[in-house]
Design an enzyme around this catalytic site. Structure first.
Site, PDB file in Angstrom:
ATOM      1  CG  PHE A  24      71.193 -22.369  13.188  1.00 51.62           C
ATOM      2  CD1 PHE A  24      70.185 -21.614  13.770  1.00 51.62           C
ATOM      3  CD2 PHE A  24      72.517 -22.032  13.434  1.00 51.62           C
ATOM      4  CE1 PHE A  24      70.498 -20.546  14.588  1.00 51.62           C
ATOM      5  CE2 PHE A  24      72.835 -20.960  14.253  1.00 51.62           C
ATOM      6  CZ  PHE A  24      71.825 -20.211  14.835  1.00 51.62           C
ATOM      7  CB  CYS A  30      55.762 -22.396   7.532  1.00 49.09           C
ATOM      8  SG  CYS A  30      55.298 -21.339   8.937  1.00 49.09           S
ATOM      9  CB  CYS A  34      55.174 -14.321   7.520  1.00 45.84           C
ATOM     10  SG  CYS A  34      54.405 -15.008   8.994  1.00 45.84           S
ATOM     11  CB  CYS A  37      58.680 -16.321   5.109  1.00 44.91           C
ATOM     12  SG  CYS A  37      59.447 -17.895   5.542  1.00 44.91           S
ATOM     13  CG  ASP A  38      64.620 -15.694   6.424  1.00 44.57           C
ATOM     14  OD1 ASP A  38      63.914 -16.602   6.890  1.00 44.57           O
ATOM     15  OD2 ASP A  38      65.537 -15.170   7.079  1.00 44.57           O
ATOM     16  CB  THR A  39      62.360 -20.593   5.297  1.00 47.40           C
ATOM     17  OG1 THR A  39      62.976 -20.171   6.504  1.00 47.40           O
ATOM     18  CG2 THR A  39      62.633 -22.080   5.091  1.00 47.40           C
ATOM     19  CD  GLU A  95      65.382 -19.308  16.001  1.00 45.87           C
ATOM     20  OE1 GLU A  95      65.128 -19.295  14.768  1.00 45.87           O
ATOM     21  OE2 GLU A  95      66.380 -18.769  16.499  1.00 45.87           O
ATOM     22  CG  HIS A 190      72.159 -13.888  11.331  1.00 46.90           C
ATOM     23  ND1 HIS A 190      71.342 -13.466  12.355  1.00 46.90           N
ATOM     24  CD2 HIS A 190      71.332 -14.242  10.318  1.00 46.90           C
ATOM     25  CE1 HIS A 190      70.077 -13.567  11.968  1.00 46.90           C
ATOM     26  NE2 HIS A 190      70.050 -14.041  10.735  1.00 46.90           N
TER      27      HIS A 190
END
Length: 196
Positions: A24, A30, A34, A37-39, A95, A190
């Site tokens: 990955f 971005c 959102c 969002c988890d980033t 993605e 995951h």
């Protein structure tokens, strides 16, 4: 130079390629906002293309590279994809939220539009076809996605840190799939397995 949040080797946890070993490449940044969002978009380090390729090649058995984010389409181009594919010998997947055109040479496109999501309607959808459509379900109207051509259509429960809300989101998603059998359920395996 590209701002890279992280590069790691794991199993693809969601969608059509669930269970496939993959490297990955998570990019920072971005164009949407959102609320789930988890980033960490402020985190990351600048890396050259040779450094990214070397990091990917540290996992020679992986058959797949997944470009994710953030929104990778903001940063990559045809040359990036070609070099990554040529220098690693791996299939290249992306993605994307679908608000930007994609470069040539990608082997798999996962479109995860955020239309109908709080903070996700900042920019209109630019893509109307993909290899798989994967919608994070928060109760939005699924007719928003009828025009998108995709052989595989997945609804995925919105993961949140609150366990009670997470269970409710999952049940709502299951109910939505039961009522809309053109969709399939995608779980973030995951997270269930506690792996990256």
């Amino acid at each position: 130079m590209w701002k890279i949040n992280e590069i790691f080797y794991s199993l693809q946890g969601e969608g059509r390629n669930t269970g496939v070993p993959a490297v990955f490449v998570r990019m920072s940044g971005c164009n949407l906002h959102c609320n789930f969002c988890d980033t960490a978009h402020t985190a990351g380090r600048m890396m050259s293309l040779p450094e990214i390729i070397a990091a990917v090649n540290a996992y020679p058995v992986a058959p797949l590279v997944v470009l994710t984010g953030g929104e990778p389409s903001l940063f990559i181009n045809d040359e990036f994809v070609t070099a990554l594919k040529t220098m690693t010998g791996k299939r290249i997947a992306i993605e994307t939220n679908g608000t930007r055109p994609l470069p040539a040479g990608l082997d798999w496109v996962t479109l995860s539009p955020k239309t109908g999501v709080d903070g996700g309607d900042v920019e209109p959808l630019a893509l109307n076809c993909c290899d798989e459509l994967k919608v994070v379900y928060v109760g939005q109207d699924l007719t928003l996605y009828e025009h998108i051509k995709a052989p595989f259509r997945y609804l995925q429960p919105c993961w949140v840190s609150d366990a009670v809300q997470c269970r409710k989101n999952t049940q709502d998603c299951v109910n939505a799939v039961l009522q809309n059998p053109g969709w399939r359920l995608s779980l973030q395996t995951h997270r269930i397995l506690h792996i990256r």
